[in-house]
Structures are given as structure tokens and as C-alpha cells.
Motif scaffolding. Structure first.
Motif, PDB file in Angstrom:
ATOM      1  N   SER A 543     -33.852 -14.921 -15.007  1.00 55.14           N
ATOM      2  CA  SER A 543     -33.490 -15.159 -16.424  1.00 55.14           C
ATOM      3  C   SER A 543     -34.536 -16.016 -17.127  1.00 55.14           C
ATOM      4  O   SER A 543     -34.637 -16.004 -18.360  1.00 55.14           O
ATOM      5  CB  SER A 543     -32.148 -15.876 -16.521  1.00 55.14           C
ATOM      6  N   ASP A 544     -35.292 -16.784 -16.341  1.00 56.16           N
ATOM      7  CA  ASP A 544     -36.219 -17.769 -16.930  1.00 56.16           C
ATOM      8  C   ASP A 544     -37.519 -17.084 -17.376  1.00 56.16           C
ATOM      9  O   ASP A 544     -38.252 -16.515 -16.558  1.00 56.16           O
ATOM     10  CB  ASP A 544     -36.526 -18.843 -15.876  1.00 56.16           C
ATOM     11  N   ASP A 545     -37.797 -17.173 -18.675  1.00 58.64           N
ATOM     12  CA  ASP A 545     -39.019 -16.539 -19.216  1.00 58.64           C
ATOM     13  C   ASP A 545     -40.284 -17.138 -18.634  1.00 58.64           C
ATOM     14  O   ASP A 545     -41.343 -16.529 -18.648  1.00 58.64           O
ATOM     15  CB  ASP A 545     -39.059 -16.698 -20.752  1.00 58.64           C
ATOM     16  N   ARG A 546     -40.169 -18.396 -18.133  1.00 58.85           N
ATOM     17  CA  ARG A 546     -41.381 -19.067 -17.641  1.00 58.85           C
ATOM     18  C   ARG A 546     -41.758 -18.636 -16.225  1.00 58.85           C
ATOM     19  O   ARG A 546     -42.834 -18.956 -15.743  1.00 58.85           O
ATOM     20  CB  ARG A 546     -41.187 -20.596 -17.668  1.00 58.85           C
ATOM     21  N   SER A 547     -40.841 -17.913 -15.550  1.00 57.48           N
ATOM     22  CA  SER A 547     -41.161 -17.485 -14.175  1.00 57.48           C
ATOM     23  C   SER A 547     -42.347 -16.529 -14.190  1.00 57.48           C
ATOM     24  O   SER A 547     -42.409 -15.602 -15.010  1.00 57.48           O
ATOM     25  CB  SER A 547     -39.963 -16.763 -13.538  1.00 57.48           C
ATOM     26  N   LYS A 552     -40.822 -12.943 -10.416  1.00 60.80           N
ATOM     27  CA  LYS A 552     -39.802 -11.986 -10.870  1.00 60.80           C
ATOM     28  C   LYS A 552     -39.773 -10.770  -9.928  1.00 60.80           C
ATOM     29  O   LYS A 552     -38.714 -10.321  -9.502  1.00 60.80           O
ATOM     30  CB  LYS A 552     -40.084 -11.537 -12.311  1.00 60.80           C
ATOM     31  N   VAL A 580     -29.693  -8.837 -16.912  1.00 63.83           N
ATOM     32  CA  VAL A 580     -30.992  -9.530 -16.826  1.00 63.83           C
ATOM     33  C   VAL A 580     -32.078  -8.540 -16.439  1.00 63.83           C
ATOM     34  O   VAL A 580     -33.181  -8.518 -17.009  1.00 63.83           O
ATOM     35  CB  VAL A 580     -30.922 -10.676 -15.769  1.00 63.83           C
ATOM     36  N   LYS A 583     -33.405  -5.908 -18.979  1.00 65.29           N
ATOM     37  CA  LYS A 583     -34.376  -6.473 -19.935  1.00 65.29           C
ATOM     38  C   LYS A 583     -35.793  -6.428 -19.355  1.00 65.29           C
ATOM     39  O   LYS A 583     -36.770  -6.280 -20.080  1.00 65.29           O
ATOM     40  CB  LYS A 583     -34.021  -7.940 -20.246  1.00 65.29           C
ATOM     41  N   LEU A 584     -35.867  -6.599 -18.027  1.00 67.94           N
ATOM     42  CA  LEU A 584     -37.194  -6.668 -17.391  1.00 67.94           C
ATOM     43  C   LEU A 584     -37.867  -5.294 -17.309  1.00 67.94           C
ATOM     44  O   LEU A 584     -39.039  -5.197 -16.988  1.00 67.94           O
ATOM     45  CB  LEU A 584     -37.083  -7.273 -15.986  1.00 67.94           C
ATOM     46  N   HIS A 587     -40.844  -5.263 -19.348  1.00 62.91           N
ATOM     47  CA  HIS A 587     -41.764  -6.395 -19.104  1.00 62.91           C
ATOM     48  C   HIS A 587     -43.214  -5.934 -19.252  1.00 62.91           C
ATOM     49  O   HIS A 587     -43.559  -4.798 -18.898  1.00 62.91           O
ATOM     50  CB  HIS A 587     -41.525  -6.962 -17.697  1.00 62.91           C
ATOM     51  N   GLU A 588     -44.078  -6.819 -19.785  1.00 64.18           N
ATOM     52  CA  GLU A 588     -45.484  -6.425 -20.040  1.00 64.18           C
ATOM     53  C   GLU A 588     -46.236  -6.124 -18.732  1.00 64.18           C
ATOM     54  O   GLU A 588     -47.197  -5.365 -18.716  1.00 64.18           O
ATOM     55  CB  GLU A 588     -46.209  -7.546 -20.810  1.00 64.18           C
TER      56      GLU A 588
END
Length: 607
Positions: A543-547, A552, A580, A583-584, A587-588
Motif C-alpha cells: 500500500s505504501d507508495d514509497r516502497s 513491491k 491494492v 492498482k499496481l 505501475h510504471e
């Protein structure tokens, strides 16, 4: 005493009409009294109020000026007189006198200012405020090349004055450096190396300034290395060598100067000292042996200086240092092991050293220090082995030489620095060495000690390295037996905690190890994984965007493995993972996005 009181009274009256002759007599009387009992006379001078009178007598025109400055220099030898000298307003007129041409006046003025500045914050501030340092630096520059006795005496006094002015005061030291005093002092040392007093003053001034980073850059542009080595070679007395050492040590922290010192021949001097002092039990010799061998190790911290001395492993210096390791002197064993650790800073050197038998020497050294050994020697020898184990080709050679067994003898150590290096050495050795990782991973004593050290909250380094070694044993062995040993010893919870580390590399190592556990021994580890709340932690990481992307990715791989366990699968379903993970999918990072699609499918099937 009566004469003194008389002279002090007279001075107060005469100073106004300054009849030169009677003044001279009074001043001579004061100087005589100071020579007999400086402290008592100084107290009387202070009480009499004559200090204020001196300010008006310090004029370039007066024939008494040198004597007045001499009296001030003498009274300022007492700590209690320095502030009164400042308060009496003596600094501005003294600084003005630095502009006059008379050598005796300059000499006594330099002494007076130097003594007032000694350990006196107020004195230094007043001299700084009056601009005294600038004038003195200019004098040093213009007098630098003169070798007549009077000039040398003046140079010595001015050097001493600057030293007292800036001692242990970073701001004033920086000021002198910015005025360009360093090249001047180096030049002085070269020209006046025959003059012991002046040389000593230069050395103390260098010692003062060399601690500052900005000074090292300036020193590197001079020929200080050459001058110091030349001077060092001439010294016989221990104290003189010690003075030069005190300048060399801070300067040698600079890599450019390290190389200059090596090129100037310092290493040969150091090796000679070691040879002369190694068997002596005289205090001075023991101190010299330590300083010389420590400095040798410091020179090897620079990449260029180290490589120059290694000379492809054929260098005489390298060979001499090798001979220190079997020595009976703890100091030399320590320096030898640290030197090897410093030589072992690139793959080429490490491979050469391992091929030429250095490992056996280090293991023999460790053997001598297993029982009640010297901690610093243990630490140094383990550091060297750890560095040597970095190149891939060295690992198998070192393992078959018995390095792992030699290192394990120190498992009992209670010293964190030794524990730290022991862990690092084992971790380096088993990297991509499946058999060794399996052997060590099944060693219950080792694994139990690692689990214990994973809780060493007071020693973050030991704690981190223990976690990393636990993970490495699993990752490199991929062995069910190793996983069982770690589960039985209570290691699982530490690997789960490690997945929340602030260091991405450690998080990653933990997640990969946990994924292997889940793939190979999920049933055995199930309970521990549940108790350690792994599923909740993975939810948080995803869930953490900073990971980081790799965190991930590995978290999702782990989720897919965990749903093979019923209780863990229930936990996964109870926490909205699908939300969760969907959403990934956008992911870029492509790998993360692909793994998100796969994980989503797996979770959808299982639900």
C-alpha cells in the motif's frame, strides 16, 4: 621592594612629561624586579595602575618603547595578567608597533602579543580586532628568506605569536589559512631547517593548522611532504620525531598528501623505525613503533598510495608488512592485519594475495588470539579475511582452506566489533556457495547465536549483520534442512521484522528468504509467519507508495506462495489485497505491473 614602589610611583608621574632618562631608570628597575620574582612584581604592577600608563608609552618615536613592550611580555606570562593587559588598552598600540622598522621593538612587541594571546580568548579577540595577525603574516613573508640570527629570532617569535593566537580556535585558524600562511610556513621550514627553535615553532604551527580540512587542501599544493620527510630523516631524539609525527598524522588523512608522503620516502623511514624498535621494551621505542606502524596503515587508506606500495604484490613494502603478521608484537600483528585489509580493497589485489598464501597467515594469527585474545587484533584479522572473500574466485579457495571453521571459533566472543566482522566474513564467504551455506545453516550453535544477536538492540551493526546472514543462509543454500534449523531456533520473526528495515537491500534479502521458506517449508513455518504478522506487513508494503519497485514485486511473489497455507490464505482474504494489487497493474515499472496481474489472477482463483 622599596625601589620598585618608588619606580611605580615615578612612572605614573613621569609618564606625562616623559623625561626619557628617569623613565629608563624606572623601566630597568621593573625589569629587574620581574627577573627576580615575576609573579609578585606583576601583581604590584597591576595594583599600581601603571598598565594604563604603558599604553601612552608605546609610541614608535620613544626610545623606551622596546623596554615597555618587554615588561608587558614579561607580566603577560602570568595568566591573571592577560585580561588586565587587554582592559588597559595595550593591544591597539602594540599592534601599531608591528609596523615599525626597529628589530628590538618588533621582537618585544611580538613577544608581548604572543603572551597576551596564550590561552586567552579576550587577548585573541583584541588582536584580531586590531588586525594584528595580518601584519605578522606579512612580516613572515618578507623575512622568510633571511637567515641572519636576528631575523631568525624574529621569525621564531612571530611564529610563536601566531600559534598562541590561533591555538584550538577554528575561526582564527581559518583566518590564517585564508591569509595564505601555510605556503609561507612550509617555505620557512625548508630554508631554516638548521634552526632548531624556528623549526619547532613551524611544526607546532603546522600541528595547529593541519586538523582543519581547508588546510589540507592548501598543504597539498606545497612541498610539505618532502620537507617533513627530509627533516624526519635527520632526527635522533624521540621528542623531535614525535613532533613531526603529530603533524604527519592529520596531514596523511588527505589522499593527495598520502601519495606525496609515499613518493617522498616516508614509508622507508617508518619501516626502519619498526625494525629498530620492534624488540625493545623501552617506553619511547614502544610509542614510536605504534606511531610508525599506525601511520603506515593510514598511508594505505589512499587508493593511489596503496596501489603504489602493493606493486602487483611484488613490492618490498608489501613483503615487509606481511612479515609483521607472525611477529610477537601485538602492535605489529594489528598493523599487519589492518594493512592487509587495506591492500585488499580491489579484486586484483585480493586474488593475488589469496593465491600467495596470505589466508593461512591470517588464520594462524587468529589462532593465537582465540583464548583471551587481543580484541583489536581479532577485529583486524577478520576485517582482512572479509575483504579477501569479496571476489567470487576467492570464496571457494578460502572455504577449502578452512576459513569458516577458523572464524566460527569466535562465536563465543562478547565483543560487538568482533561479532560484526565475524558475521560479515561468513556472509561474504557463502555468497553463491550453496554447499557452504547449507553446512553453516545446519550448524545449530551458529543459528542460535545469530537469533540471539538479531535482538542486540544496543548494537545496530551486529543486529543488521545477523539478520542478513540468516537470510543469506536460506537464499544461498535453498535448503529445507537450513529452513527447519532456522524455524526451530526462532529465526522467522527476525526475518519478518527485517522486511520492514529502512534499507531496501535488507528488505529485499528478507523477502526473498521468506519466499523460499514459503515455497519449501510453508507448513513448518506457518505458525511463526502468522505470529509475526507477515500478511499485515506485506499489505503495508504494497500500500505504501514509497516502497521500491523490487519490494513491491517480491511482496507479491511472497503473497502467491503464502496462499498455499490455509490460515495465511484466510488472513490474505480478510485484508483487501485485491484492491491494492489491482492498482499496481498500472505501475510504471513493467515487472511490477506484470506481477500484479499474475497475483490478481492467483488471488481471484483462490477466493
Amino acid at each position: 621592594a622599596d625601589n620598585l614602589s618608588e619606580a611605580l610611583k615615578k612612572l605614573k608621574i613621569t609618564s606625562t612629561d616623559s623625561a626619557a632618562d628617569s623613565l629608563e631608570g624606572c623601566l630597568d628597575c621593573l625589569l629587574q624586579a620581574l627577573a627576580q620574582n615575576n609573579m609578585e612584581t606583576s601583581e604590584k604592577i597591576q595594583k599600581s595602575g601603571v598598565l594604563q600608563v604603558f599604553a601612552s608609552l608605546l609610541t614608535p618615536q620613544s626610545s623606551c618603547t622596546a623596554k615597555v613592550a618587554n615588561i608587558i611580555a614579561e607580566v603577560a606570562r602570568n595568566e591573571f595578567m592577560r585580561n588586565p593587559c587587554v582592559d588597559a588598552g595595550l593591544i591597539p598600540p602594540l599592534v601599531q608597533l608591528l609596523n615599525c622598522k626597529d628589530q628590538e621593538v618588533l621582537l618585544q612587541t611580538g613577544r608581548a602579543l604572543g603572551n597576551i594571546c596564550y590561552d586567552s580568548h579576550e587577548g585573541r579577540n583584541a588582536v584580531d580586532h586590531a588586525g594584528g595577525a595580518h601584519i605578522v603574516v606579512d612580516h613572515l613573508r618578507s623575512l622568510c628568506s633571511k637567515t641572519d640570527p636576528a631575523s631568525e629570532k624574529l621569525l621564531t617569535v612571530f611564529c610563536g605569536m601566531l600559534m598562541n593566537y590561533s591555538n584550538e580556535n577554528d575561526t582564527l585558524q581559518s583566518q590564517l589559512i585564508n591569509m595564505g600562511v601555510i605556503p609561507t610556513l612550509v617555505k620557512l621550514l625548508g630554508i631554516h631547517c638548521q634552526n632548531a627553535a624556528l623549526t619547532e615553532m613551524c611544526l607546532v604551527a603546522f600541528g595547529n593548522l593541519a586538523e582543519l580540512e581547508s588546510s589540507k587542501e592548501q598543504f597539498a599544493y606545497t612541498n610539505i611532504a618532502e620537507e617533513l620527510v627530509k627533516l624526519f630523516k635527520k632526527q635522533i631524539e624521540h621528542d623531535k620525531k614525535e613532533m613531526i609525527f603529530e603533524v604527519l598524522a592529520p596531514l596523511a588523512e588527505n589522499d593527495v598528501i598520502k601519495l606525496q608522503l609515499v613518493e617522498a620516502g616516508l614509508v622507508e623511514c617508518l619501516l626502519e623505525i619498526v625494525q629498530k624498535t620492534v624488540d625493545s621494551d623501552k617506553e619511547d621505542d614502544i610509542a614510536e613503533l605504534k606511531t610508525a606502524s599506525d601511520l603506515m596503515v593510514l598511508l594505505l587508506l589512499g587508493d593511489e598510495s596503496m596501489q603504489k606500495l602493493f606493486e602487483g604484490g611484488k613490492g618490498s613494502v608489501f613483503q615487509r608488512v606481511l612479515s609483521w603478521i607472525p611477529s610477537n608484537s601485538h602492535q605489529l600483528q594489528l598493523a599487519g592485519a589492518l594493512a592487509i585489509a587495506n591492500f585488499a580493497r580491489n579484486d586484483g589485489n585480493c586474488i593475488h594475495m589469496v593465491d600467495n598464501g596470505i589466508v593461512q597467515k591470517l588464520m594462524d594469527l587468529l589462532d593465537r588470539h582465540v583464548e583471551d585474545g587481543n580484541v583489536t587484533v581479532q577485529h583486524a584479522a577478520l576485517s582482512a579475511l572479509r575483504n579477501l572473500a569479496i571476489p567470487v574466485v576467492n570464496k571457494a579457495k578460502m572455504l577449502s582452506a578452512g576459513v569458516a571453521e577458523a572464524v566460527l571459533k569466535f562465536l563465543r566472543s562478547e565483543m560487538p566489533p568482533v561479532q560484526f566482522k565475524l558475521l560479515g566474513t561468513l556472509r561474504m564467504l557463502i555468497d553463491a556457495q550453496a554447499e557452504a551455506a547449507e553446512q553453516l545453516g545446519k550448524n545449530v550453535k551458529l543459528v542460535e547465536r545469530l537469533v540471539e544477536w538479531c535482538e542486540a538492540k544496543d548494537h545496530a551493526g551486529v543486529m543488521g549483520e545477523s539478520n542478513r546472514l540468516l537470510s543469506a543462509l536460506i537464499r544461498h543454500s535453498k535448503s529445507k534442512d537450513v529452513i527447519r534449523t532456522i524455524v526451530q531456533s526462532g529465526g522467522i520473526k527476525h526475518l519478518v521484522t527485517m522486511a520492514t528495515s529502512e534499507h531496501v537491500i535488507m528488505q529485499n534479502e528478507a523477502l526473498v528468504a521468506l519466499a523460499l521458506i514459503a515455497a519449501l517449508e510453508l507448513v513448518t513455518a506457518e505458525k511463526d509467519l502468522e505470529n509475526a504478522q507477515l500478511v499485515q506487513i506485506l499489505h503495508r508494503l504494497l500500500s505504501d507508495d514509497r516502497s521500491a519497485p523490487e519490494i513491491k514485486y517480491n511482496s507479491m511473489v511472497l503473497i502467491c506462495a503464502l496462499i498455499g497455507s490455509e490460515p495465511l490464505q484466510k488472513e490474505v482474504q480478510s485484508m483487501a489485497f485485491l484492491e491494492v494489487i489491482s492498482k499496481l497493474r498500472s505501475h510504471e515499472n513493467k515487472t511490477v505491473a506484470q506481477q500484479a496481474s499474475l497475483t490478481e489472477q492467483r488471488l481471484a482463483v483462490e477466493s
